[in-house]
Design a protein around this motif. Sequence first.
Motif, mmCIF file in Angstrom:
data_model
loop_
_atom_site.group_PDB
_atom_site.id
_atom_site.type_symbol
_atom_site.label_atom_id
_atom_site.label_comp_id
_atom_site.label_asym_id
_atom_site.label_seq_id
_atom_site.Cartn_x
_atom_site.Cartn_y
_atom_site.Cartn_z
ATOM 1 N N MET A 53 0.970 -1.496 0.443
ATOM 2 C CA MET A 53 0.403 -0.032 0.084
ATOM 3 C C MET A 53 0.632 1.222 -0.115
ATOM 4 O O MET A 53 0.547 1.922 -1.035
ATOM 5 N N VAL A 54 1.709 1.026 1.634
ATOM 6 C CA VAL A 54 2.910 2.185 0.636
ATOM 7 C C VAL A 54 3.496 2.177 -0.175
ATOM 8 O O VAL A 54 3.588 3.649 -1.229
ATOM 9 N N GLU A 55 3.903 1.579 -1.128
ATOM 10 C CA GLU A 55 4.808 1.600 -2.525
ATOM 11 C C GLU A 55 3.595 1.574 -3.619
ATOM 12 O O GLU A 55 4.403 2.815 -4.732
ATOM 13 N N ASP A 56 2.721 1.517 -3.148
ATOM 14 C CA ASP A 56 1.466 1.897 -4.610
ATOM 15 C C ASP A 56 0.488 3.600 -3.928
ATOM 16 O O ASP A 56 0.072 4.156 -4.558
ATOM 17 N N VAL B 58 -5.338 6.958 5.177
ATOM 18 C CA VAL B 58 -6.095 6.971 6.360
ATOM 19 C C VAL B 58 -6.174 5.016 5.721
ATOM 20 O O VAL B 58 -6.482 4.360 7.244
ATOM 21 N N ASP B 59 -7.098 4.951 5.411
ATOM 22 C CA ASP B 59 -7.152 3.350 4.614
ATOM 23 C C ASP B 59 -5.421 2.880 5.265
ATOM 24 O O ASP B 59 -5.676 1.370 5.979
ATOM 25 N N ILE B 60 -4.054 2.905 4.612
ATOM 26 C CA ILE B 60 -2.931 2.325 5.396
ATOM 27 C C ILE B 60 -2.795 2.473 7.377
ATOM 28 O O ILE B 60 -2.849 1.217 8.052
ATOM 29 N N LEU B 61 -3.757 3.545 7.713
ATOM 30 C CA LEU B 61 -3.345 3.528 9.200
ATOM 31 C C LEU B 61 -4.774 2.200 10.017
ATOM 32 O O LEU B 61 -4.807 1.988 10.661
ATOM 33 N N VAL B 62 -6.047 2.137 8.690
ATOM 34 C CA VAL B 62 -6.471 1.285 9.326
ATOM 35 C C VAL B 62 -6.255 -0.066 9.340
ATOM 36 O O VAL B 62 -6.462 -1.090 9.917
ATOM 37 N N GLN B 63 -5.548 0.047 8.218
ATOM 38 C CA GLN B 63 -4.732 -1.588 8.036
ATOM 39 C C GLN B 63 -4.177 -2.177 9.479
ATOM 40 O O GLN B 63 -3.553 -2.629 10.064
ATOM 41 N N ILE B 64 -3.399 -0.951 9.432
ATOM 42 C CA ILE B 64 -1.990 -1.296 10.968
ATOM 43 C C ILE B 64 -2.693 -0.476 11.740
ATOM 44 O O ILE B 64 -2.334 -1.454 13.048
#
Length: 100
Positions: free
Chosen positions: A38-41, A46-52
């Motif tokens: 996700m970071v690479e893309d 917020v989507d990344i934070l939800v996954q974390i």
Amino acid sequence: MDEFLHDHPVKPRTESEKQAVVNRLKRIEGQVRGIQKMVEDDRYCVDILVQISAINAALKKVGFQVAERHVKHCVSHAVQSGEGEASIDELMEVLKQFSK
């Protein structure tokens, strides 16, 4: 606390217990790889934070499962053999890290 009471559990984990924990950790590992992608893309923060947040919850759940087994077997055995206070102190030190 740097020194732990036992290097190995009083009652070794069954193969099914080990496999259940390993399977959960592998799922978490996959989730971490997903976040890396996700970071690479350059995905939305917020989507990344939800996954974390989901990974943190999953790790805590695994940790509490391991802690529950520890209490039921290792701490219980230590109490019965007169080493309860040291075992409980050790457990409490580790559990404090969960609240950080």
